[in-house]
Each structure stands twice: as structure tokens, then as C-alpha cells.
Design a protein around this motif. Structure first.
Motif, PDB file in Angstrom:
ATOM      1  N   LYS A  74       0.857  -1.178   0.000  1.00 34.86           N
ATOM      2  CA  LYS A  74       0.000   0.000   0.000  1.00 34.86           C
ATOM      3  C   LYS A  74       0.895   1.232   0.000  1.00 34.86           C
ATOM      4  O   LYS A  74       2.085   1.152   0.315  1.00 34.86           O
ATOM      5  CB  LYS A  74      -0.897   0.014   1.239  1.00 34.86           C
ATOM      6  CG  LYS A  74      -1.938  -1.094   1.276  1.00 34.86           C
ATOM      7  CD  LYS A  74      -2.837  -0.964   2.497  1.00 34.86           C
ATOM      8  CE  LYS A  74      -3.741   0.257   2.379  1.00 34.86           C
ATOM      9  NZ  LYS A  74      -4.690   0.375   3.520  1.00 34.86           N
ATOM     10  N   LYS A  75       0.319   2.365  -0.359  1.00 35.11           N
ATOM     11  CA  LYS A  75       1.061   3.607  -0.302  1.00 35.11           C
ATOM     12  C   LYS A  75       1.234   4.037   1.157  1.00 35.11           C
ATOM     13  O   LYS A  75       0.305   3.969   1.950  1.00 35.11           O
ATOM     14  CB  LYS A  75       0.354   4.715  -1.083  1.00 35.11           C
ATOM     15  CG  LYS A  75       0.440   4.571  -2.589  1.00 35.11           C
ATOM     16  CD  LYS A  75       1.874   4.692  -3.071  1.00 35.11           C
ATOM     17  CE  LYS A  75       1.953   4.561  -4.589  1.00 35.11           C
ATOM     18  NZ  LYS A  75       3.361   4.599  -5.059  1.00 35.11           N
ATOM     19  N   GLY A  76       2.436   4.470   1.473  1.00 34.67           N
ATOM     20  CA  GLY A  76       2.716   4.910   2.828  1.00 34.67           C
ATOM     21  C   GLY A  76       3.920   5.827   2.851  1.00 34.67           C
ATOM     22  O   GLY A  76       4.446   6.220   1.798  1.00 34.67           O
ATOM     23  N   GLU A  77       4.371   6.166   4.035  1.00 37.10           N
ATOM     24  CA  GLU A  77       5.534   7.035   4.202  1.00 37.10           C
ATOM     25  C   GLU A  77       6.557   6.368   5.114  1.00 37.10           C
ATOM     26  O   GLU A  77       6.192   5.614   6.023  1.00 37.10           O
ATOM     27  CB  GLU A  77       5.122   8.388   4.795  1.00 37.10           C
ATOM     28  CG  GLU A  77       4.356   9.280   3.839  1.00 37.10           C
ATOM     29  CD  GLU A  77       4.072  10.654   4.430  1.00 37.10           C
ATOM     30  OE1 GLU A  77       4.182  10.791   5.674  1.00 37.10           O
ATOM     31  OE2 GLU A  77       3.750  11.578   3.666  1.00 37.10           O
ATOM     32  N   GLU A  78       7.793   6.662   4.850  1.00 33.43           N
ATOM     33  CA  GLU A  78       8.878   6.131   5.682  1.00 33.43           C
ATOM     34  C   GLU A  78       9.981   7.171   5.758  1.00 33.43           C
ATOM     35  O   GLU A  78      10.309   7.822   4.759  1.00 33.43           O
ATOM     36  CB  GLU A  78       9.424   4.824   5.097  1.00 33.43           C
ATOM     37  CG  GLU A  78      10.546   4.225   5.927  1.00 33.43           C
ATOM     38  CD  GLU A  78      11.121   2.952   5.314  1.00 33.43           C
ATOM     39  OE1 GLU A  78      12.176   2.495   5.791  1.00 33.43           O
ATOM     40  OE2 GLU A  78      10.518   2.432   4.352  1.00 33.43           O
ATOM     41  N   VAL A  79      10.533   7.349   6.944  1.00 29.36           N
ATOM     42  CA  VAL A  79      11.693   8.225   7.107  1.00 29.36           C
ATOM     43  C   VAL A  79      12.944   7.400   6.813  1.00 29.36           C
ATOM     44  O   VAL A  79      13.230   6.410   7.494  1.00 29.36           O
ATOM     45  CB  VAL A  79      11.751   8.819   8.527  1.00 29.36           C
ATOM     46  CG1 VAL A  79      13.025   9.645   8.694  1.00 29.36           C
ATOM     47  CG2 VAL A  79      10.525   9.671   8.796  1.00 29.36           C
ATOM     48  N   VAL A  80      13.645   7.801   5.767  1.00 33.97           N
ATOM     49  CA  VAL A  80      14.826   7.052   5.310  1.00 33.97           C
ATOM     50  C   VAL A  80      16.077   7.847   5.641  1.00 33.97           C
ATOM     51  O   VAL A  80      16.172   9.043   5.339  1.00 33.97           O
ATOM     52  CB  VAL A  80      14.746   6.788   3.791  1.00 33.97           C
ATOM     53  CG1 VAL A  80      15.990   6.042   3.329  1.00 33.97           C
ATOM     54  CG2 VAL A  80      13.498   5.983   3.458  1.00 33.97           C
ATOM     55  N   GLU A  81      17.030   7.205   6.269  1.00 30.05           N
ATOM     56  CA  GLU A  81      18.307   7.827   6.608  1.00 30.05           C
ATOM     57  C   GLU A  81      19.350   7.397   5.585  1.00 30.05           C
ATOM     58  O   GLU A  81      19.586   6.206   5.390  1.00 30.05           O
ATOM     59  CB  GLU A  81      18.729   7.403   8.012  1.00 30.05           C
ATOM     60  CG  GLU A  81      19.841   8.244   8.606  1.00 30.05           C
ATOM     61  CD  GLU A  81      20.070   7.932  10.076  1.00 30.05           C
ATOM     62  OE1 GLU A  81      20.905   7.039  10.344  1.00 30.05           O
ATOM     63  OE2 GLU A  81      19.425   8.550  10.940  1.00 30.05           O
ATOM     64  N   ILE A  82      19.949   8.375   4.921  1.00 33.49           N
ATOM     65  CA  ILE A  82      20.880   8.077   3.824  1.00 33.49           C
ATOM     66  C   ILE A  82      22.243   8.686   4.135  1.00 33.49           C
ATOM     67  O   ILE A  82      22.357   9.880   4.403  1.00 33.49           O
ATOM     68  CB  ILE A  82      20.343   8.631   2.491  1.00 33.49           C
ATOM     69  CG1 ILE A  82      19.038   7.921   2.127  1.00 33.49           C
ATOM     70  CG2 ILE A  82      21.368   8.450   1.381  1.00 33.49           C
ATOM     71  CD1 ILE A  82      18.366   8.484   0.887  1.00 33.49           C
ATOM     72  N   SER A  83      23.255   7.849   4.118  1.00 32.86           N
ATOM     73  CA  SER A  83      24.630   8.307   4.358  1.00 32.86           C
ATOM     74  C   SER A  83      25.302   8.603   3.019  1.00 32.86           C
ATOM     75  O   SER A  83      25.373   7.734   2.148  1.00 32.86           O
ATOM     76  CB  SER A  83      25.429   7.238   5.115  1.00 32.86           C
ATOM     77  OG  SER A  83      24.893   7.048   6.412  1.00 32.86           O
ATOM     78  N   ILE A  84      25.779   9.829   2.875  1.00 35.28           N
ATOM     79  CA  ILE A  84      26.444  10.247   1.640  1.00 35.28           C
ATOM     80  C   ILE A  84      27.928  10.410   1.930  1.00 35.28           C
ATOM     81  O   ILE A  84      28.316  11.162   2.831  1.00 35.28           O
ATOM     82  CB  ILE A  84      25.843  11.566   1.129  1.00 35.28           C
ATOM     83  CG1 ILE A  84      24.343  11.372   0.848  1.00 35.28           C
ATOM     84  CG2 ILE A  84      26.568  12.037  -0.131  1.00 35.28           C
ATOM     85  CD1 ILE A  84      23.609  12.640   0.511  1.00 35.28           C
ATOM     86  N   PRO A  85      28.786   9.701   1.210  1.00 33.95           N
ATOM     87  CA  PRO A  85      30.227   9.745   1.514  1.00 33.95           C
ATOM     88  C   PRO A  85      30.848  11.085   1.182  1.00 33.95           C
ATOM     89  O   PRO A  85      30.321  11.850   0.362  1.00 33.95           O
ATOM     90  CB  PRO A  85      30.799   8.630   0.619  1.00 33.95           C
ATOM     91  CG  PRO A  85      29.835   8.524  -0.516  1.00 33.95           C
ATOM     92  CD  PRO A  85      28.488   8.820   0.069  1.00 33.95           C
ATOM     93  N   ALA A  86      31.969  11.366   1.823  1.00 34.87           N
ATOM     94  CA  ALA A  86      32.701  12.608   1.549  1.00 34.87           C
ATOM     95  C   ALA A  86      33.261  12.579   0.133  1.00 34.87           C
ATOM     96  O   ALA A  86      33.589  11.514  -0.406  1.00 34.87           O
ATOM     97  CB  ALA A  86      33.832  12.774   2.560  1.00 34.87           C
ATOM     98  N   GLY A  87      33.364  13.752  -0.482  1.00 31.76           N
ATOM     99  CA  GLY A  87      34.022  13.876  -1.775  1.00 31.76           C
ATOM    100  C   GLY A  87      33.133  13.729  -2.982  1.00 31.76           C
ATOM    101  O   GLY A  87      33.621  13.804  -4.112  1.00 31.76           O
ATOM    102  N   VAL A  88      31.821  13.522  -2.781  1.00 33.96           N
ATOM    103  CA  VAL A  88      30.936  13.378  -3.939  1.00 33.96           C
ATOM    104  C   VAL A  88      30.893  14.686  -4.724  1.00 33.96           C
ATOM    105  O   VAL A  88      31.276  15.746  -4.221  1.00 33.96           O
ATOM    106  CB  VAL A  88      29.515  12.969  -3.518  1.00 33.96           C
ATOM    107  CG1 VAL A  88      29.499  11.576  -2.914  1.00 33.96           C
ATOM    108  CG2 VAL A  88      28.924  13.988  -2.540  1.00 33.96           C
TER     109      VAL A  88
END
Length: 386
Positions: free
Chosen positions: A220-234
């Protein structure tokens, strides 16, 4: 562990090979080393897997570009082609072909020796996000939280798609295999081509009583809080892949991924040039003429004291080693540099006293510039247009 071979070498193609050439090269190798043609031959199976991994990266323009730029250290390379979702070493090789569409004219290779296909697990679609980062965040790496609207498992049926107490039964169309088989004549003789069973969608089972909340899909459609780690230097334009955080797969299938597209905010102090940072230092005339200490800001938020020689000329550059941005995921050697470009401020208006003081120096040879200085300025002017 054996060292990975270059993907172009694995497929036997040049680095400028077209998509069609890559596809044909993979087709040739897969036919030669397919396990159904080489039963019990572990070496052939490994070569088959190696070719599948190479094709998986090179047939997609985005992953191919990242591989060309970063090799196996690229942000989306990971471990190459992931076979874990197919049961590891014991997987059915026909599952691999289902990931590459119809380049073999069908989804199976049963004509090389049969073999059954495991029931299919549905995979959720990928999501795309854009994130705008400051140079400070790029310098250290950052963890971002997003509230994402996506497909989530149905809470009523716990993602099964079936009402409580209602299970599944074997599909009568494919008899639980998840596929239907067609026999056709080819240059290799009679070949069996497999396609997904239309009755069960490849699962091998059908639901007796569908969930009234999700209609049997399990999502079903819903919401989720997603934690995303972005590496240094991108850098601007890079894509960071976050596995398993995309849309949920139907009926407790495999989650898709989230692809995070990187954008950079314009900085009010520094200009980025690859991993180098450029800082424009505007000197007052007395400091340029007499020399002295100046303070240079860094991306870390600290300041470095630099001693300038007397007679510092406009256009001079100072390179502070290792004070730039880090290489993404350790690719390359260390950090970039902080490049300081020096210019000299000439006041637009002068007081009577300032004008009188400067006029006293008008005829001095020291204020006219020697030939060496003029030649240096002319050379920099030429270089600017070359």
C-alpha cells in the motif's frame, strides 16, 4: 580472493564499444559457458557469472560511466553483480537471463539441458531523490533524513496479499514452477524457451482469498523516514545508490533501491575545481608592496596564516597542499589542494592627502615596473586565451 578482471577484458570488447557490441559479446560468452551446456564445470560457471557481472555494469550508461571514471571503487560499483538474491552458489542460472530481457530470444536456456526455474520474487521499483549539498557537507560526508512516500507492506495482511487464515495454493497453469515453456526450432536444434506464467506472475502459487485492504498485492502507499549516508568527496551529477530502501516488492518480495542524485550549492567563499578549492585573495596595495602575514580561510572553518613576500604581484597563485576536498570513497590520492589566487585592490577614490602621497612616487622607477614584470604579465595574458 581472485582479483577482479577489467569488465571490458571479460567481454573481450574495446572501451569505446557500442551497446550492441557489448550485448553481442555477452551473448556469445553466455552461450559458450552456460551451465546447462557445461554440467558440473565450475570454471565455466564462474566465467558465466563473471560475464553476467560485466554486462550488468556495462550495458547501463550510468553505471558504465561511473566504472569508466572510478573503476571498481566507484560509488555504485559495490561488489559488482549481486547473485545473493538468487540463492548464492546454488541458484538456477536461468534466473540470470530474466534480468537481461530478451537478448537470448527468451527467458530461459532449457534447450541446453533442461533445468527448472525457481518461482519469481517480485522486486519493488527504484526511487529517485535529489539532494543539494554544501561544500562543507561534501568535505566531511553527511547523513540526511528524508520522508519518502513509497510502497510499503500492507499492515493488514503483513505483506502476504492474503486475508488472515487464507493461504496460497499451487498454480494450476505452471504447476508451481512460475514459468511456462515453449519449444521452438533454432540453429541449435529444438530449444525450450521459458516465460513468466501469466496466471501467477511467476510466483508458482496463487492466493485463495485476496486481502481486502491491498487487493492481493501485499503493498500500500505509505511514508517512511529514510536515513541516507552520503560519503565525503561526492560531486555534482554523481549518483549514490541506497540498496533496499525503495518501493516494497509485491507479496513480501524484494525492495527496490533509492538513487540519490547529487547537486552542489554555490559557495560564497570557494570555487570547486575537481578536488581542489579556489580562493580569491584581494590584497590591499601596501601589503602587496611591503609583504606581510595574511589569513586564508579553509573549508574546515579554520584559518591558515601565510607569509607573503614583498612585491607580491597580481595573478600570483599559492597552492596549499592537502587543504582541498577528499577523494570520493578513497579513490585517488589523498585530498585536493587549496589554490589561492591573488589580486590587488586599486582604490577608486582618493583623499587629497592620499593623492598627494601617491603623486610623489609617480616618477619613481620602482612604480613603473621592470621588463621582467611586464613580460610575466603579458605571458599570463596570452595563457588566458590559449
Amino acid at each position: 580472493m581472485a582479483q577482479k578482471r577489467d569488465y571490458y577484458e571479460v567481454l573481450g570488447v574495446e572501451k569505446n564499444a557500442s551497446e550492441d557490441e557489448i550485448k553481442k559479446a555477452y551473448r556469445k560468452i553466455a552461450i559458450k559457458y552456460h551451465p546447462d551446456r557445461n554440467p558440473g564445470d565450475k570454471e565455466a560457471e564462474e566465467k558465466f557469472k563473471e560475464a553476467a557481472e560485466a554486462y550488468n555494469i556495462l550495458h547501463d550508461p550510468k553505471t558504465r560511466q561511473q566504472y569508466d571514471q572510478f573503476g571498481f571503487d566507484g560509488p555504485n560499483m559495490g561488489s559488482g553483480f549481486d547473485f545473493s538474491g538468487f540463492g548464492g552458489a546454488s541458484m538456477n542460472m536461468d534466473d540470470i537471463f530474466s534480468m537481461f530481457g530478451d537478448i537470448f530470444g527468451g527467458h530461459g536456456f532449457g534447450g541446453f539441458g533442461g533445468g527448472s526455474r525457481r518461482p519469481q520474487q517480485h522486486r519493488g521499483s527504484d526511487l529517485r531523490l535529489k539532494v543539494k549539498l554544501t561544500l562543507e557537507e561534501i568535505n566531511k560526508g553527511v547523513t540526511k533524513k528524508f520522508k519518502v512516500r513509497k510502497d510499503v507492506p500492507c499492515e493488514h495482511c503483513h505483506g502476504t496479499g492474503a486475508e488472515d487464515g487464507s493461504g496460497k495454493e499451487t498454480c494450476q497453469t505452471c504447476h508451481g514452477s512460475g514459468v511456462i515453456t515453449h519449444t521452438t526450432q533454432s540453429i541449435f536444434g529444438m530449444m525450450q524457451q521459458q516465460s513468466v506464467c501469466p496466471a501467477c506472475g511467476g510466483e508458482g502459487q496463487v492466493i485463495k482469498n485476496k486481502c481486502h485492504e491491498c487487493g492481493g498485492t501485499g503493498i500500500k502507499k505509505g511514508e517512511e523516514v529514510v536515513e541516507i549516508s552520503i560519503p565525503a568527496g561526492v560531486a555534482e551529477g554523481m549518483v549514490v545508490n541506497v540498496p533496499g530502501k525503495g518501493n516494497a516488492g509485491k507479496r513480501n518480495g524484494i525492495n527496490g533501491d533509492i538513487q540519490v542524485f547529487i547537486e552542489e550549492e554555490e559557495h560564497d567563499t570557494f570555487v570547486r575545481d575537481g578536488n581542489d578549492l579556489i580562493y580569491n585573495l584581494l590584497l590591499d596595495f601596501p601589503t602587496a608592496a611591503l609583504g606581510g602575514d595574511v589569513e586564508i580561510p579553509t573549508i574546515e572553518g579554520t584559518k591558515l596564516k601565510v607569509k607573503l613576500d614583498n612585491g607580491t604581484q597580481p595573478g600570483k597563485t599559492i597552492r596549499l597542499r592537502g587543504k582541498g576536498l577528499p577523494a570520493v570513497q578513497g579513490y585517488g590520492n589523498g585530498r585536493g589542494d587549496l589554490v589561492v589566487n591573488i589580486s590587488v585592490y586599486v582604490p577608486r577614490t582618493l583623499s587629497r592627502e592620499e593623492k598627494t602621497a601617491l603623486e610623489q612616487f609617480r616618477d619613481s622607477d620602482n612604480f613603473k615596473g621592470d621588463k621582467q614584470t611586464k613580460d610575466s604579465i603579458f605571458q599570463r595574458f596570452k595563457n588566458y586565451f590559449n
